[in-house]
Design a protein around this motif. Structure first.
Motif, mmCIF file in Angstrom:
data_model
loop_
_atom_site.group_PDB
_atom_site.id
_atom_site.type_symbol
_atom_site.label_atom_id
_atom_site.label_comp_id
_atom_site.label_asym_id
_atom_site.label_seq_id
_atom_site.Cartn_x
_atom_site.Cartn_y
_atom_site.Cartn_z
ATOM 1 N N ASN A 175 0.824 -1.211 0.000
ATOM 2 C CA ASN A 175 0.000 0.000 0.000
ATOM 3 C C ASN A 175 0.856 1.258 0.000
ATOM 4 N N LEU A 176 1.934 1.263 0.783
ATOM 5 C CA LEU A 176 2.824 2.424 0.807
ATOM 6 C C LEU A 176 3.447 2.642 -0.574
ATOM 7 N N ALA A 177 3.857 1.553 -1.215
ATOM 8 C CA ALA A 177 4.441 1.658 -2.557
ATOM 9 C C ALA A 177 3.412 2.175 -3.565
ATOM 10 N N LYS A 178 2.157 1.787 -3.388
ATOM 11 C CA LYS A 178 1.089 2.277 -4.269
ATOM 12 C C LYS A 178 0.956 3.792 -4.144
ATOM 13 N N PHE A 179 0.964 4.293 -2.914
ATOM 14 C CA PHE A 179 0.875 5.747 -2.709
ATOM 15 C C PHE A 179 2.044 6.460 -3.390
ATOM 16 N N VAL A 180 3.237 5.927 -3.233
ATOM 17 C CA VAL A 180 4.427 6.538 -3.830
ATOM 18 C C VAL A 180 4.337 6.509 -5.351
ATOM 19 N N ARG A 181 4.037 5.356 -5.897
ATOM 20 C CA ARG A 181 4.001 5.183 -7.361
ATOM 21 C C ARG A 181 2.943 6.076 -8.013
ATOM 22 N N GLU A 182 1.745 6.090 -7.447
ATOM 23 C CA GLU A 182 0.663 6.847 -8.077
ATOM 24 C C GLU A 182 0.837 8.350 -7.885
ATOM 25 N N THR A 183 1.501 8.759 -6.811
ATOM 26 C CA THR A 183 1.850 10.175 -6.657
ATOM 27 C C THR A 183 2.797 10.593 -7.766
ATOM 28 N N ARG A 184 3.810 9.804 -8.012
ATOM 29 C CA ARG A 184 4.799 10.108 -9.044
ATOM 30 C C ARG A 184 4.196 10.104 -10.441
ATOM 31 N N GLU A 185 3.249 9.224 -10.671
ATOM 32 C CA GLU A 185 2.619 9.156 -11.992
ATOM 33 C C GLU A 185 1.914 10.451 -12.367
ATOM 34 N N LEU A 186 1.491 11.221 -11.344
ATOM 35 C CA LEU A 186 0.831 12.502 -11.585
ATOM 36 C C LEU A 186 1.789 13.688 -11.435
ATOM 37 N N GLY A 187 3.071 13.398 -11.310
ATOM 38 C CA GLY A 187 4.050 14.469 -11.181
ATOM 39 C C GLY A 187 4.205 14.991 -9.778
ATOM 40 N N GLY A 188 3.619 14.306 -8.798
ATOM 41 C CA GLY A 188 3.749 14.705 -7.409
ATOM 42 C C GLY A 188 5.011 14.150 -6.773
ATOM 43 N N ILE A 189 5.304 14.604 -5.572
ATOM 44 C CA ILE A 189 6.524 14.223 -4.859
ATOM 45 C C ILE A 189 6.119 13.583 -3.533
ATOM 46 N N PRO A 190 6.328 12.276 -3.382
ATOM 47 C CA PRO A 190 5.937 11.603 -2.138
ATOM 48 C C PRO A 190 6.982 11.767 -1.040
ATOM 49 N N ILE A 191 6.504 11.885 0.193
ATOM 50 C CA ILE A 191 7.366 11.889 1.375
ATOM 51 C C ILE A 191 6.811 10.844 2.336
ATOM 52 N N LEU A 192 7.516 9.753 2.498
ATOM 53 C CA LEU A 192 7.082 8.719 3.435
ATOM 54 C C LEU A 192 7.507 9.084 4.848
ATOM 55 N N MET A 193 6.603 8.883 5.795
ATOM 56 C CA MET A 193 6.912 9.010 7.215
ATOM 57 C C MET A 193 6.477 7.729 7.908
ATOM 58 N N ASN A 194 7.209 7.315 8.920
ATOM 59 C CA ASN A 194 6.683 6.247 9.757
ATOM 60 C C ASN A 194 5.838 6.849 10.869
#
Length: 275
Positions: free
Chosen positions: A125-144
């Motif tokens: 699920n975390l990878a999905k958020f990262v991947r789909e953010t990037r697909e729209l030109g967004g920049i993901p920041i993961l936090m624990n």
């Protein structure tokens, strides 16, 4: 004369449209997705609970950075997707926007509609958020996940942090506390770092930051960060409360300020807009 006036009005309208379009797009949005530790809260009647994401705007210049907080009480990475909440973020996202991704508190809960496993479904699920953010030109920041204020040698059973809001001070855990903050998240605090490393994604170690904060304050002073009130101490919860998960106004601001600093360190361009 009339024709000239019509042309003037037409040109003015076009210029206004262009101006509105240009100024309307001058801000960058930081979306937040996560659980109750970050979520917006009901403030009616003087209620004191706050999520750190609710007050993050205090630490960024709103002329350039707009915080759009989609974190919701009780959500896990699974339920956030299943309920269509992630789709609504994607619909609003534009290139150059950021998405802060922070889950874990509820992914570890046993209920099937929320539970995920670190190293497996949680990472997916975390990878999905990262991947789909990037697909729209967004920049993901993961936090624990941020820590719970757990100074108990053995963490008390906790199948749902949301139940803490319906308790009073006398309902609180009666176990003796020590002087060392004990982790309650296990591999759920490790998985976001692992996903960030595999996907070359920005990562902010919110768990370590809040651990150092709570441990540094110690057993007693750390209560001041949370919805931890003696009976009669806070009018909005007259019977008191012992909530070691959720923040009050002060705690949310302390945590938001620390996380804003960490975000600016991880993504230096954001530091230009730090208040």
């Amino acid at each position: 004369m009339l024709l000239r006036r019509i042309k003037f009005l037409a040109i003015a309208a076009v210029l206004m449209l262009l101006f509105t379009s240009a100024t309307g797009n001058k801000t960058t949005t930081i979306f937040i997705i996560g659980d109750s530790t970050a979520a917006n809260k009901d403030t009616t009647g003087g209620k004191q609970e706050r999520g750190w994401g609710m007050v993050l705007q205090n630490y960024f210049n709103p002329d350039y950075i707009v915080i759009d907080n989609h974190a919701v009480n009780g959500r896990s990475s699974k339920s956030f997707i299943d309920e269509g909440r992630w789709d609504r973020v994607l619909e609003k996202m534009k290139p150059g926007d950021y998405v802060v991704i922070q889950f874990g508190h509820n992914d570890e809960k046993p209920k099937a509609d929320r539970h995920t496993d670190p190293g497996s479904t949680f990472d997916y699920n975390l990878a999905k958020f990262v991947r789909e953010t990037r697909e729209l030109g967004g920049i993901p920041i993961l936090m624990n996940c941020v820590v719970r204020r757990n100074f108990f040698v053995q963490a008390p059973e906790n199948d749902d942090d949301e139940k803490l809001r319906t308790t009073t001070f006398k309902d609180g855990v009666k176990m003796v506390e020590g002087d060392t903050l004990i982790d309650t998240h296990g591999l759920y605090r490790v998985a976001p770092r692992d996903v960030a490393q595999r996907m070359h994604c920005h990562f902010v170690d919110a768990n370590q930051i809040t651990h150092d904060l709570e441990q540094g304050l110690g057993r007693e002073a750390s209560k001041k960060l949370h919805m931890w009130f003696l009976p009669g101490e806070e009018p909005s919860v007259p019977a008191g409360r012992q909530d070691n998960t959720h923040y009050n106004v002060y705690g949310a601001n302390v945590v938001a300020r620390l996380l804003a600093d960490a975000m600016c360190q991880e993504v230096p361009v954001l530091s230009k807009y730090r208040k």
